[in-house]
Design a protein around this motif. Sequence first.
Motif, PDB file in Angstrom:
ATOM      1  N   ALA B 210     -18.985 -14.701   4.486  1.00 19.22           N
ATOM      2  CA  ALA B 210     -18.536 -14.485   5.869  1.00 19.22           C
ATOM      3  C   ALA B 210     -17.459 -13.402   5.927  1.00 19.22           C
ATOM      4  CB  ALA B 210     -18.018 -15.802   6.463  1.00 19.22           C
ATOM      5  N   ILE B 211     -16.610 -13.355   4.904  1.00 18.75           N
ATOM      6  CA  ILE B 211     -15.597 -12.290   4.837  1.00 18.75           C
ATOM      7  C   ILE B 211     -16.290 -10.931   4.728  1.00 18.75           C
ATOM      8  CG2 ILE B 211     -13.744 -11.283   3.423  1.00 18.75           C
ATOM      9  CD1 ILE B 211     -12.931 -14.179   2.670  1.00 18.75           C
ATOM     10  N   SER B 212     -17.301 -10.836   3.866  1.00 19.70           N
ATOM     11  CA  SER B 212     -18.035  -9.562   3.738  1.00 19.70           C
ATOM     12  C   SER B 212     -18.570  -9.117   5.088  1.00 19.70           C
ATOM     13  CB  SER B 212     -19.221  -9.726   2.772  1.00 19.70           C
ATOM     14  OG  SER B 212     -18.777 -10.006   1.466  1.00 19.70           O
ATOM     15  N   GLU B 213     -19.154 -10.042   5.833  1.00 20.74           N
ATOM     16  CA  GLU B 213     -19.730  -9.674   7.140  1.00 20.74           C
ATOM     17  C   GLU B 213     -18.654  -9.187   8.104  1.00 20.74           C
ATOM     18  OE1 GLU B 213     -23.662 -11.247   8.231  1.00 20.74           O
ATOM     19  OE2 GLU B 213     -22.706 -13.192   7.866  1.00 20.74           O
ATOM     20  N   ALA B 214     -17.546  -9.912   8.141  1.00 17.68           N
ATOM     21  CA  ALA B 214     -16.478  -9.549   9.079  1.00 17.68           C
ATOM     22  C   ALA B 214     -15.860  -8.203   8.706  1.00 17.68           C
ATOM     23  CB  ALA B 214     -15.412 -10.646   9.098  1.00 17.68           C
ATOM     24  N   VAL B 215     -15.625  -7.989   7.418  1.00 20.91           N
ATOM     25  CA  VAL B 215     -15.037  -6.729   6.967  1.00 20.91           C
ATOM     26  C   VAL B 215     -15.975  -5.566   7.288  1.00 20.91           C
ATOM     27  CG1 VAL B 215     -14.441  -5.420   4.887  1.00 20.91           C
ATOM     28  CG2 VAL B 215     -13.549  -7.736   5.196  1.00 20.91           C
ATOM     29  N   GLU B 216     -17.265  -5.780   7.069  1.00 18.95           N
ATOM     30  CA  GLU B 216     -18.240  -4.714   7.337  1.00 18.95           C
ATOM     31  C   GLU B 216     -18.219  -4.294   8.805  1.00 18.95           C
ATOM     32  OE1 GLU B 216     -22.207  -5.502   5.746  1.00 18.95           O
ATOM     33  OE2 GLU B 216     -23.091  -4.274   7.348  1.00 18.95           O
ATOM     34  N   ILE B 217     -18.190  -5.268   9.707  1.00 16.65           N
ATOM     35  CA  ILE B 217     -18.146  -4.961  11.144  1.00 16.65           C
ATOM     36  C   ILE B 217     -16.830  -4.269  11.513  1.00 16.65           C
ATOM     37  CG2 ILE B 217     -18.068  -5.968  13.473  1.00 16.65           C
ATOM     38  CD1 ILE B 217     -20.793  -6.369  12.516  1.00 16.65           C
ATOM     39  N   ALA B 218     -15.734  -4.795  10.968  1.00 16.70           N
ATOM     40  CA  ALA B 218     -14.418  -4.249  11.335  1.00 16.70           C
ATOM     41  C   ALA B 218     -14.277  -2.802  10.898  1.00 16.70           C
ATOM     42  CB  ALA B 218     -13.311  -5.101  10.714  1.00 16.70           C
ATOM     43  N   ALA B 219     -14.869  -2.454   9.742  1.00 18.33           N
ATOM     44  CA  ALA B 219     -14.707  -1.094   9.208  1.00 18.33           C
ATOM     45  C   ALA B 219     -15.497  -0.065  10.001  1.00 18.33           C
ATOM     46  CB  ALA B 219     -15.114  -1.069   7.737  1.00 18.33           C
ATOM     47  N   GLN B 220     -16.415  -0.535  10.861  1.00 21.13           N
ATOM     48  CA  GLN B 220     -17.296   0.397  11.575  1.00 21.13           C
ATOM     49  C   GLN B 220     -16.647   1.076  12.778  1.00 21.13           C
ATOM     50  OE1 GLN B 220     -20.554  -2.144  12.542  1.00 21.13           O
ATOM     51  NE2 GLN B 220     -21.439  -2.078  10.481  1.00 21.13           N
ATOM     52  N   ARG B 221     -15.632   0.422  13.388  1.00 19.91           N
ATOM     53  CA  ARG B 221     -15.101   0.957  14.642  1.00 19.91           C
ATOM     54  C   ARG B 221     -13.582   1.018  14.624  1.00 19.91           C
ATOM     55  NH1 ARG B 221     -18.237  -2.329  19.312  1.00 19.91           N
ATOM     56  NH2 ARG B 221     -16.206  -1.995  20.325  1.00 19.91           N
ATOM     57  N   ASP B 222     -13.049   2.095  15.200  1.00 20.57           N
ATOM     58  CA  ASP B 222     -11.607   2.283  15.210  1.00 20.57           C
ATOM     59  C   ASP B 222     -10.874   1.252  16.053  1.00 20.57           C
ATOM     60  OD1 ASP B 222     -11.447   4.346  13.518  1.00 20.57           O
ATOM     61  OD2 ASP B 222     -11.195   5.922  15.035  1.00 20.57           O
ATOM     62  N   ASP B 223     -11.526   0.758  17.109  1.00 15.60           N
ATOM     63  CA  ASP B 223     -10.837  -0.180  17.996  1.00 15.60           C
ATOM     64  C   ASP B 223     -10.975  -1.625  17.512  1.00 15.60           C
ATOM     65  OD1 ASP B 223     -13.473  -0.707  18.489  1.00 15.60           O
ATOM     66  OD2 ASP B 223     -13.320  -0.530  20.679  1.00 15.60           O
ATOM     67  N   THR B 224     -11.587  -1.786  16.340  1.00 16.30           N
ATOM     68  CA  THR B 224     -11.855  -3.120  15.820  1.00 16.30           C
ATOM     69  C   THR B 224     -11.162  -3.295  14.472  1.00 16.30           C
ATOM     70  OG1 THR B 224     -14.007  -3.111  16.915  1.00 16.30           O
ATOM     71  CG2 THR B 224     -13.716  -4.693  15.122  1.00 16.30           C
ATOM     72  N   LYS B 225     -10.462  -4.404  14.314  1.00  9.44           N
ATOM     73  CA  LYS B 225      -9.819  -4.675  13.027  1.00  9.44           C
ATOM     74  C   LYS B 225     -10.260  -6.042  12.528  1.00  9.44           C
ATOM     75  CE  LYS B 225      -7.006  -1.012  12.935  1.00  9.44           C
ATOM     76  NZ  LYS B 225      -7.281   0.090  12.015  1.00  9.44           N
ATOM     77  N   TYR B 226      -9.890  -6.275  11.286  1.00 11.43           N
ATOM     78  CA  TYR B 226     -10.247  -7.514  10.610  1.00 11.43           C
ATOM     79  C   TYR B 226      -9.017  -8.429  10.601  1.00 11.43           C
ATOM     80  CZ  TYR B 226     -11.231 -10.542   6.622  1.00 11.43           C
ATOM     81  OH  TYR B 226     -11.403 -11.628   5.808  1.00 11.43           O
TER      82      TYR B 226
END
Lengths: 455, 455
Positions: B210-226
């Motif tokens: 689940a951490i891998s999934e969240a980190v992957e999404i967060a790294a994709q967009r500047d307005d999104t963090k983990y």
Amino acid sequence: MSDTVKYLLDESRIPKYWYNLAADLPVPAPPVLHPGTMQPVGPDDLAPLFPMELIMQEVATDREIPIPEPVRDVYKQWRPAPLFRARRLEKVLQTPAKIYYKYEGVSPAGSHKPNTAVPQAFYNKQAGVKRLVTETGAGQWGSSLAFAGALFGLEVKVFMVRVSYNQKPYRRALMETYGASCTPSPSNETQAGKAILAQRADHPGSLGIAISEAVEIAAQRDDTKYALGSVLNHVLLHQTVVGQEAMAQMDMAGDYPDVIVGCTGGGSNFAGIVFPFLGAQLRGGKKVRIVAVEPAACPSLTRGQYAYDFGDTAHLTPLTKMHTLGSTFTPPGFHAGGLRYHGMAPLVSHIKQLGLIEAVAYHQTTCFDAGVLFARAEGILPAPEANHAVKGAIEEALKCKAEGKSRTILFNLCGHGHFDMQAYIDYFGGKLQDLDYDESELAMALAGLPSVKAA
Amino acid sequence: MSDTVKYLLDESRIPKYWYNLAADLPVPAPPVLHPGTMQPVGPDDLAPLFPMELIMQEVATDREIPIPEPVRDVYKQWRPAPLFRARRLEKVLQTPAKIYYKYEGVSPAGSHKPNTAVPQAFYNKQAGVKRLVTETGAGQWGSSLAFAGALFGLEVKVFMVRVSYNQKPYRRALMETYGASCTPSPSNETQAGKAILAQRADHPGSLGIAISEAVEIAAQRDDTKYALGSVLNHVLLHQTVVGQEAMAQMDMAGDYPDVIVGCTGGGSNFAGIVFPFLGAQLRGGKKVRIVAVEPAACPSLTRGQYAYDFGDTAHLTPLTKMHTLGSTFTPPGFHAGGLRYHGMAPLVSHIKQLGLIEAVAYHQTTCFDAGVLFARAEGILPAPEANHAVKGAIEEALKCKAEGKSRTILFNLCGHGHFDMQAYIDYFGGKLQDLDYDESELAMALAGLPSVKAA
């Protein structure tokens, strides 16, 4: 100004007495009648069901009834409960109103119910009782009595309305964790239950039926008594710690309510917050508008008759004069199970009759809309019952906005919704319906009210 | 002496700073390594995932880090949290020990997790972030971040370990009520999730995935963090409000712990209560025995290796030196989902390695035995995770009884079990099993640890 505004009293400010509204009523409430003789009951008539200390509280007229120290000691676990100013909600609503709420969900069982479960367990233990039998709707009361029973070493048996038993397995598990036993009602363990099941094997149950079952069991054995979580005078009395604390906390805030809002099922959380303020008003203090909010699917105050009726379906209880939908009325299975009662506390009914309070009814989806808005603004998830009070308070705040006037609104957030998440799942899934009662069933139930000559 | 003994601090006693153990460590913790270069990471390496304020806290060495006023303001809703003396439990155990517990279940989300969710949401909001992505096991963390996101106006997306997603629909409903979205993990929304599902379509998930999934999404967009709910230094830092308050409350009690007990999954609630006391000891104060209690089915501290490892399964995170079962290890689906993590906070691992703390592992049924005993004595129903701490504290109290010695035991009751009642239903139904991990899977996971040259 800070967004989180909490008024917290220290432990020494837990009330030392319960406030008895009977002392300040302009007209006394009508007497309770014996179901056999239709004459006013005496203390001895109630002795098979309750210990004498609670019976004496039921008929007391003293303004202040001392709270025993062992009860105050248990209250300390979560009392005094916090009073919050709902600043974030005010901002979301863009209202000039000031909204305050008393939060009773901080108790271990998650609602105001332990305020009376604890003294009831205490007085029964003191009287040598071994076992308490009760009913529960949503399970707030059953789990509270289970909690109090565990602390005082009493066995607790709970008849849980079947529709709630099925909807809320987690509440049942909580009761069992506290060591209580929990039976779906109607059951085959009592004559009352068997009679109902003979008519309809899949009967969803009602508080009126569950009360019949609990009373029947309690009356069979000397070491076993009955406990009720609302309606009766002594139960409302115990809840006045809520309003007494709220008065002190409003004082800390340098404010006083113009409007007080509470939800009503049997009437106890409403009475708890309202009676101390109403008493002050009756003794010459400031007049406060008081609004009872009830479910449109079980609208005893707004659609019931003010008449003598039984508290249960099998007619084992005494008769009390109250706003009632008729003791045979079975409300539809909406989610605020704690509000699914055909009657209303006699004291609450009496002050409604005297014009001291107003009542309004809402359907459940609009109450859940209000509850979700509240949760996102204030961070606390209300119980489905409490959502009715939230809705009532929001309506009052929106009236202020429309009128461009600031008023001070106080409401009782009587419990959290942690055990009621299925209701929220249904709400978000679009499955929550605005259930209505059956008009012809209501007419029939009202037609069946017992005929009582004016006492 | 009263049976209910509660130590409550007033609002002004909410800590004004977080306590940073790094300032008092005899040996600094090993550096965090970049997954590509295997060299120590700098602040810029972490910038895609976290706002700079949190990154600076991650590497800070100051002893005191000021708590921003808007964070303290939200803390006021439930802090200072109460500290109780467990007098009724002591009586049931007939132990000469004095048992105290800090109760973090009073937060709106029901655990200690909002202590860090609130500052994480605050710092992200301040940095202009619009959306936070995270993972959750049992849902305590996900619902806490959802709560904090609602208060600060941030969108929150949660990847919930599938086995918990299925076991705990009510936790998911709570997150949704706060306005967050919740996706079972592994999911098809990420490359990491797809890769796992390709291997095993019914994969139960793990925190590492689940951490891998969240980190992957967060790294994709500047307005999104983990956002992470445990393990990292800044998360443990935020939890030190627990121990700081507990120190002040033990002082009110005129007592000081001989033993402190906490449960460990990622390590944050444990660190929260322990670090302030340990820091005092390291600065020359009284020595305290410290016991970490972990699940026998996921025993990182007692059976893991102290080695560099990834925090997630897809190896997207930096490497930290910690007690680990290997990042590919999938623990069995026991009920304390918050403790199902292959690794351990680097700081907790470090002090274990330095011999400053002990660790012990228990199976789940014995922890539930302890939790039910506690609930009936003290009236509060613990979360399955917290049951491990209860078990550890009871064991210490029984040792005192066997030795005929009184010692002062303090433990962290990190959350209530209102959303975990299925576990109690299984327990009472005799369906709760003492799950064990697969020895060969553990051996394989440990064999697969990344090879890192001594930093």
